[in-house]
Every structure is written in structure tokens, then in C-alpha cells.
Design an enzyme around this catalytic site. Structure first.
Site, short mmCIF file in Angstrom:
data_model
loop_
_atom_site.label_atom_id
_atom_site.label_comp_id
_atom_site.label_asym_id
_atom_site.label_seq_id
_atom_site.Cartn_x
_atom_site.Cartn_y
_atom_site.Cartn_z
N LYS A 1 0.83 -1.21 0.00
CA LYS A 1 0.00 0.00 0.00
C LYS A 1 0.86 1.26 0.00
O LYS A 1 0.61 2.19 -0.77
CB LYS A 1 -0.95 -0.02 1.21
CG LYS A 1 -1.94 1.14 1.23
CD LYS A 1 -3.16 0.81 2.06
CE LYS A 1 -2.88 0.87 3.55
NZ LYS A 1 -2.87 2.29 4.05
N SER A 2 1.88 1.29 0.84
CA SER A 2 2.74 2.47 0.92
C SER A 2 3.43 2.75 -0.41
O SER A 2 3.51 3.91 -0.86
CB SER A 2 3.81 2.28 2.01
OG SER A 2 3.23 2.22 3.29
N ARG B 1 -8.22 12.31 12.64
CA ARG B 1 -6.79 12.00 12.70
C ARG B 1 -5.97 13.28 12.61
O ARG B 1 -6.24 14.16 11.79
CB ARG B 1 -6.42 11.03 11.57
CG ARG B 1 -7.16 9.70 11.73
CD ARG B 1 -6.81 8.72 10.63
NE ARG B 1 -5.43 8.26 10.73
CZ ARG B 1 -4.90 7.36 9.90
NH1 ARG B 1 -5.63 6.85 8.92
NH2 ARG B 1 -3.64 6.99 10.05
N SER C 1 7.76 9.11 11.88
CA SER C 1 6.61 8.95 10.99
C SER C 1 7.05 9.12 9.55
O SER C 1 7.51 10.20 9.15
CB SER C 1 5.51 9.97 11.32
OG SER C 1 4.54 10.01 10.29
N GLN D 1 5.09 9.32 7.12
CA GLN D 1 4.19 10.27 6.48
C GLN D 1 4.66 11.70 6.69
O GLN D 1 4.64 12.51 5.76
CB GLN D 1 2.77 10.07 7.00
CG GLN D 1 2.16 8.74 6.59
CD GLN D 1 0.75 8.54 7.13
OE1 GLN D 1 0.22 9.40 7.82
NE2 GLN D 1 0.14 7.41 6.81
N ASP E 1 2.05 -0.99 12.07
CA ASP E 1 0.78 -1.44 11.49
C ASP E 1 0.47 -2.90 11.80
O ASP E 1 -0.67 -3.35 11.61
CB ASP E 1 0.79 -1.23 9.98
CG ASP E 1 0.70 0.23 9.59
OD1 ASP E 1 0.15 1.02 10.39
OD2 ASP E 1 1.18 0.60 8.50
N LYS F 1 -4.49 6.01 14.75
CA LYS F 1 -4.67 5.29 13.49
C LYS F 1 -6.15 5.36 13.09
O LYS F 1 -6.90 6.19 13.58
CB LYS F 1 -4.17 3.85 13.63
CG LYS F 1 -2.66 3.74 13.81
CD LYS F 1 -1.93 4.10 12.53
CE LYS F 1 -0.44 3.87 12.62
NZ LYS F 1 0.24 4.13 11.33
N ARG G 1 -6.22 1.97 18.12
CA ARG G 1 -5.98 0.54 17.99
C ARG G 1 -5.59 -0.13 19.30
O ARG G 1 -5.70 -1.35 19.41
CB ARG G 1 -4.93 0.27 16.90
CG ARG G 1 -5.50 0.46 15.50
CD ARG G 1 -4.51 0.10 14.42
NE ARG G 1 -5.12 0.24 13.09
CZ ARG G 1 -4.43 0.38 11.97
NH1 ARG G 1 -3.11 0.40 12.00
NH2 ARG G 1 -5.06 0.49 10.81
#
Length: 432
Positions: free
Chosen positions: A25-26, A125, A170, A172, A318, A345, A349
Site C-alpha cells: 500500500k505504501s 486523525r 513517521s 508520512q 501497522d 490510526k 488501535r
């Protein structure tokens, strides 16, 4: 399937077979993004056609990029430097935090206005971790809670280079700043407390760009132009993790996963399995473009508890939901710590994993930054109903938990798994 309740396989006596998990996915996100920014054509093979990555394609189409997607094959006709167009409609990232945060970095370098929205989960988020450094670079960003939550409005262009020390490890955050750095005159750098996944750095180089890595600091000298290329997307190790754990804890099992990405910034799940005593082998290791891949075989194993924390957390953040299930089948007390990032997330979670695994009879408790799991515990499903909470990784974890349980169990909101693994339930059935 949306809104329905799915009967899960329980009382499973073995799982056997070979499967190929979907594309990472990334990497799929980044391939579309950099392909859109590059000059020329980019061809992407084994793309993940999950909901999140399709949101990325949709956003870049609205930015004027010609993208053809046919299942797992994608062709991006790059807009080139300065080629993105001001969108006439809002950019809807759906459920994808990666799309939201990385897209903000790209938009920060564009001389136009754009509005970014998402679903209810995205609206909760935090975005300040990205909007703060981008504002320091000169981007104008407005949104709820001073730009911490979507919807967000951004006007970019005329950025200043930045040397940023991130409070969180992170990928991101790092990627958003590096992508903004592509459009900035000067050297922009990000220093992290721990090393996060490095797909962006690898892929910028694949597209002909230059990135420098010095310990925990990554820097980019801009502006830079990228060239279209070919990308094969490895199998997603985060998706493979569910079947790796299933193979280790379901009796009489042997599962082989083909062509899985083995990027060392992502293989924390393999380290955990090995430390717990799992019978796991990796074969046919090779490189596809810039990413290592291989075939992984896992067999039913006798497991022991461990402590998980520190530098390894960004390498398996994850995978913690499925690691929590793994720990219920290990002898002793497993402690997961330094994982407070789980709270922001798709769901919290920590709380969600604890609440749902308790329905199976797991001995698990939440802490401020992780969980404590006591094993080995027999799991039971006395007609229970478990809930994905709209979180793809929770949904898949619960399906694997049910395989280990006696009784019957149903899953609410099973459609969530399509975010990252549309064929998950079909692949699970193929192993029964």
C-alpha cells in the site's frame, strides 16, 4: 457486503497453501504520486487496487494527471515539474491518511489553492504534525483546530527550505516534507527520533532524484525534476503479516507467501516471529528496482512471550494488532510499549484490539502506550459478534483470531478490509 455481518471460519484444523498478497500500500501510493510529478510515462505493475490507493488516483486525476488503471496495472502520464492544475473540486482522500499527509506536502509546493477532505475517520486523525512544518516552509493552510483536522484548505508555492526535527518517527511526516522539498530552492532536511520506513527516499532515487541519508537525518536539495519509470510493487508485508501469524498459531499449518517486500524498515514482524520462536524461512531473496523481495514460509510453532518496544516499533506499527493476537498464543507475558501512535490510526488501535480480543477470552489489557498480553490462552467464540470498527487491520486480525477459536463468530463491517486487501477473505478460504 457493506453494513452486513459476515460469518467467520472457526474451529480451523489447519491452514495450508501458497498465496501472493496484494501490492504494498505504501509503495502503491508513492508510485502514483511521484509518477504524477515526473516527466513522461510511469508504468506500475502489481499496484494495490484497494480503496486507499484508489483515493490517491482520484485526487491526482482532479489535479489534471492522466492515469489509466486496469486492476493491478497502472499507467501514469506525468504532469512534470509545474504541471499540476488547480482542482475544480475538493480532493477527497477517503479513509487514507497517507494520501492526506503526502498530498499536503505536494500541494505545499503548488502555486494554487486546493481543499482536502476525507471520511469520518480522517476527520479525527491529527494533521498538525504535517501542517506545522509545511507552514514553517511558507505554505498557507487553514482548517479545524488551527489546521489539525480536515477539511483543510491549502495555498502553496514559494517555499523556504527547512531543517526539521520531528517529534515522532513517521514516514508520512518525513515524506510530506521531502515532497515539499522537491519544489523548494535549497536543502530541506528531516531528523527523526527513530528510523521510519524509507520507501519515499528509495523511490525518489528511482525517479532520478537525489536524497541524502545521514543516520536519522534525511535531506533533499531542491528544486528537482523527476523522470517517469517502471515500478513493480512488492507484496505488502503488512498484509502478509496476517497469514504469517495464522500459519504460526493455527494447528497443523504451513503457508507460503510469494514475492513479499522485505524492506528492512518494514520487517519488524519477522523479527518478532523469530524472537518468539516461530518456524519461519525466507527464500528467493532478490531486488525489484529499489526494494528487496522474497518468499516466506511459516509453519505452526511453539511460541514464547517477549517484550516489544523502542526502535522496532516504527518497523511494525501497522502489525501490532495481529502481533497482539500472536501473543495470546505464546507462553508467558508479552509487553508491547512505546506504541502510543496506535491511538491515532484508523481507530484507537490500543483500545479496539483489547476490547475485541477480550470477546474471544484473551487475557489482555491496555496501557498508555501499548498492551500487556498473557498467554497461552484458548480462544472461544460462543456465538460472539466482533467488529472491525471500520478499520481494515482490525477486521483481518479478528478473522485470524476466529480461525483459532472454538464456536461461532460473526464480523461486523467486514468491508473495511478492502482498504488494503480486497481479496483477503478469498485468500483465507483458499487455505482452509
Amino acid at each position: 457486503m457493506e453494513g452486513c455481518c459476515m460469518q467467520l471460519p472457526t474451529n480451523v484444523s489447519s491452514l495450508r497453501g501458497t498465496i501472493e498478497v496484494p501490492g504494498d500500500k505504501s509503495i502503491s501510493h508513492r508510485a502514483v504520486m511521484l509518477g504524477a510529478l515526473a516527466s513522461g510515462r510511469t508504468v506500475i505493475d502489481h499496484f494495490l487496487p484497494g480503496a486507499d490507493c484508489l483515493s490517491t488516483i482520484d485526487c491526482f486525476r482532479k489535479l489534471g494527471v492522466d492515469i489509466h488503471q486496469d486492476g493491478t496495472n497502472v499507467i501514469v502520464e506525468g504532469a512534470g515539474s509545474g504541471g499540476l492544475r488547480e482542482p475544480a473540486a475538493v480532493l477527497d482522500v477517503g479513509n487514507s491518511g497517507t494520501t492526506a499527509r503526502l498530498l499536503l506536502g505536494i500541494l505545499a509546493g503548488q502555486p494554487f489553492h486546493a481543499c482536502l477532505v476525507g471520511d469520518e475517520s480522517i476527520a479525527q486523525r491529527p494533521m498538525a504534525r504535517v501542517t506545522k512544518p509545511l507552514r514553517e516552509m511558507g505554505a498557507h493552510i487553514d482548517g479545524r483546530d488551527d489546521g489539525n483536522y480536515t477539511p483543510l484548505a491549502i495555498r502553496g508555492g514559494a517555499l523556504r527550505p527547512l531543517r526539521y526535527t520531528s517529534p515522532v518517527a513517521s514516514a508520512q511526516v518525513k515524506s510530506a516534507i521531502l515532497l515539499a522539498g522537491l519544489f523548494t530552492d535549497g536543502v530541506t532536511s528531516v531528523t527523526e527520533p527513530h528510523r521510519s520506513r524509507d520507501h519515499t527516499e528509495r523511490m525518489i532515487r528511482l525517479f532520478g532524484g537525489e536524497v541524502n541519508v545521514d543516520g536519522l537525518t534525511v535531506s533533499i536539495a531542491g528544486p528537482q525534476s523527476l523522470r517517469g519509470t517502471h515500478i513493480y510493487v512488492p507484496g505488502d508485508i503488512s498484509s502478509a503479516a496476517f497469514f504469517l501469524v495464522a500459519g504460526a498459531i493455527v494447528p497443523n499449518s504451513e503457508i507460503t507467501l510469494k514475492n513479499v517486500g522485505l524492506n528492512p524498515t518494514r520487517t519488524g514482524i519477522i523479527d518478532v516471529l523469530e524472537r518468539m520462536g516461530a518456524d519461519i524461512t525466507i527464500d528467493h531473496i532478490r531486488n525489484e528496482e529499489t526494494e528487496p523481495i522474497g518468499d516466506i514460509t511459516i509453519r505452526t510453532s511453539t511460541l514464547h512471550a517477549i517484550e516489544i518496544g523502542g526502535d522496532i516499533i516504527p518497523r511494525l506499527i501497522d502489525e501490532i494488532p495481529i502481533i497482539a493476537l500472536l501473543a495470546t498464543q505464546a507462553e508467558g507475558t508479552t509487553i508491547i510499549k512505546d506504541a502510543s501512535e496506535l491511538k491515532v490510526k484508523e481507530t484507537n488501535r490500543i483500545d479496539t484490539v483489547v476490547a475485541e480480543l477480550k470477546k474471544f477470552g484473551a487475557d489482555i489489557e491496555a496501557t498508555d502506550d501499548g498492551m500487556i498480553i498473557r498467554g497461552k490462552t484458548a480462544l472461544y467464540a460462543d456465538g460472539i459478534v466482533v467488529d472491525s470498527h471500520g478499520d481494515h487491520r482490525i477486521g483481518m486480525m479478528l478473522a485470524i483470531a476466529a480461525c483459532c477459536a472454538k464456536g461461532t463468530a460473526r464480523l461486523e463491517r467486514p468491508e473495511a478490509v478492502a482498504v488494503s486487501y480486497p481479496a483477503f477473505f478469498a485468500d483465507l478460504r483458499s487455505l482452509l
